[in-house]
Design an enzyme around this catalytic site. Structure first.
Site, PDB file in Angstrom:
ATOM      1  N   CYS A  75      32.339  54.042  89.046  1.00 51.83           N
ATOM      2  CA  CYS A  75      33.698  53.652  89.428  1.00 51.83           C
ATOM      3  C   CYS A  75      34.624  54.710  88.839  1.00 51.83           C
ATOM      4  CB  CYS A  75      34.051  52.228  89.003  1.00 51.83           C
ATOM      5  SG  CYS A  75      34.247  51.906  87.246  1.00 51.83           S
ATOM      6  N   ARG A  91      16.139  44.565  68.562  1.00 49.60           N
ATOM      7  CA  ARG A  91      17.570  44.593  68.897  1.00 49.60           C
ATOM      8  C   ARG A  91      17.767  44.473  70.406  1.00 49.60           C
ATOM      9  NH1 ARG A  91      18.031  49.775  65.027  1.00 49.60           N
ATOM     10  NH2 ARG A  91      17.930  48.666  63.057  1.00 49.60           N
ATOM     11  N   ARG A 110      11.851  50.133  65.802  1.00 48.16           N
ATOM     12  CA  ARG A 110      12.949  49.374  65.198  1.00 48.16           C
ATOM     13  C   ARG A 110      13.987  48.919  66.230  1.00 48.16           C
ATOM     14  NH1 ARG A 110      14.599  54.772  64.448  1.00 48.16           N
ATOM     15  NH2 ARG A 110      16.837  55.100  64.623  1.00 48.16           N
ATOM     16  N   HIS A 124      17.379  54.251  72.476  1.00 44.54           N
ATOM     17  CA  HIS A 124      17.736  53.196  71.534  1.00 44.54           C
ATOM     18  C   HIS A 124      18.025  51.845  72.185  1.00 44.54           C
ATOM     19  CE1 HIS A 124      19.119  56.220  68.222  1.00 44.54           C
ATOM     20  NE2 HIS A 124      17.923  56.504  68.717  1.00 44.54           N
ATOM     21  N   ASN A 125      18.491  51.861  73.433  1.00 44.59           N
ATOM     22  CA  ASN A 125      18.940  50.617  74.061  1.00 44.59           C
ATOM     23  C   ASN A 125      18.119  50.189  75.262  1.00 44.59           C
ATOM     24  OD1 ASN A 125      21.808  52.326  73.423  1.00 44.59           O
ATOM     25  ND2 ASN A 125      21.410  50.428  72.306  1.00 44.59           N
TER      26      ASN A 125
END
Length: 147
Positions: A68, A139, A135, A101-102
């Site tokens: 967008c 999460r 790690r 990481h995500n």
């Protein structure tokens, strides 16, 4: 990443960049699921963020690309679904970290904030970077829980 179905979606403010990235994906051998929009005519970004969320959640696409004007609104809309981890990327580093990481499954770009070549390189990195796990796994699992 091996060839896979990648969904693409944008509002009117991201249409031009979406089309460039769509052609790149097709040239790389990916099946592309184009969720719209199909022109520069004004539309509402939440509709396209929701379409992306449904495509990811249903398994019609394994990854997604949203565009967008800023990348913010459309990523917020997609992230309302707990199966979506849409990350706004401004460069190659943010695209790489969103995967490492995500475990992001959707990358979002702001057409007004990123140049075409940077977006193209960031998308390549996003698609080729694996999730580190370790790690980060616990999460990321928390991100998929209903709050």
């Amino acid at each position: 990443m091996a060839a896979a179905t990648i969904a693409v979606a944008s509002d009117h403010a991201g249409f031009d960049l979406k089309e460039v990235l769509k052609r790149d994906l097709e040239a790389a051998g990916h099946d592309v699921l184009d969720l719209g929009t199909n022109s520069n005519s004004s539309v509402d970004y939440p509709d396209f963020g929701q379409a992306m969320a449904e495509a990811i959640a249903s398994g019609k696409a394994s990854r997604g690309v949203l565009v967008c004007g800023s990348g913010i609104g459309i990523s917020i809309a997609a992230n309302r679904n707990p199966k979506v981890r849409a990350a706004l990327a401004h460069d190659v580093v943010s695209a790489r970290l969103s995967r490492e990481h995500n475990d992001a499954n959707v990358v979002a770009f702001g057409q007004r904030l990123i140049d075409v070549e940077t977006a193209r390189e960031a998308l390549k990195v996003f698609l080729s970077t694996p999730f580190e796990g370790g790690r980060h796994a616990a999460r990321v699992a928390k991100l998929s829980k209903e709050m």
